[in-house]
Design an enzyme around this catalytic site. Sequence first.
Site, short mmCIF file in Angstrom:
data_model
loop_
_atom_site.label_atom_id
_atom_site.label_comp_id
_atom_site.label_asym_id
_atom_site.label_seq_id
_atom_site.Cartn_x
_atom_site.Cartn_y
_atom_site.Cartn_z
N HIS A 9 52.02 39.34 88.53
CA HIS A 9 53.19 40.17 88.32
C HIS A 9 54.47 39.34 88.36
CE1 HIS A 9 55.69 43.87 89.64
NE2 HIS A 9 55.68 43.76 88.33
N ASN A 67 59.74 33.52 68.56
CA ASN A 67 59.50 33.20 69.97
C ASN A 67 59.78 34.46 70.78
OD1 ASN A 67 59.41 30.16 69.55
ND2 ASN A 67 61.48 30.63 68.86
#
Length: 127
Positions: free
Chosen positions: A20, A118
């Site tokens: 996370h 990107n």
Amino acid sequence: MRKHGILNAELAAAVCRLGHTDTVVVADCGLPRPAGVPVVDLAVVFGVPRFVDVLDALIAECAFEGCTAASESRGSAVEDVVLARFSDAAFVPHEELKQLSSTATLIVRTGEATPFANVVLRCGVPF
């Protein structure tokens, strides 16, 4: 032999180590690679593999809670790809995106040769 999912051993292992708030950059073949950030280089030739294919493979394997792309990609096919997958995507100047990549947990280099293809993905949790 795996039956589905990411087959590249190095990428599969790196994905399994994500947690996370970690960040993953899916990069075109021209994005500078900062020192100290692990890179899984999938590029074979220009265009192979494509940015969208690698992005979709990662989305199928991981829980992402957000993403950031370059504002220079606005109005292009890259923006369409990003917004189709993350309607609340953030956009920052390309120079800022390069700075974000320097603190990434992982960079995945594609063969994509489209400018500004990107994205920085922020890992979430599946629960």
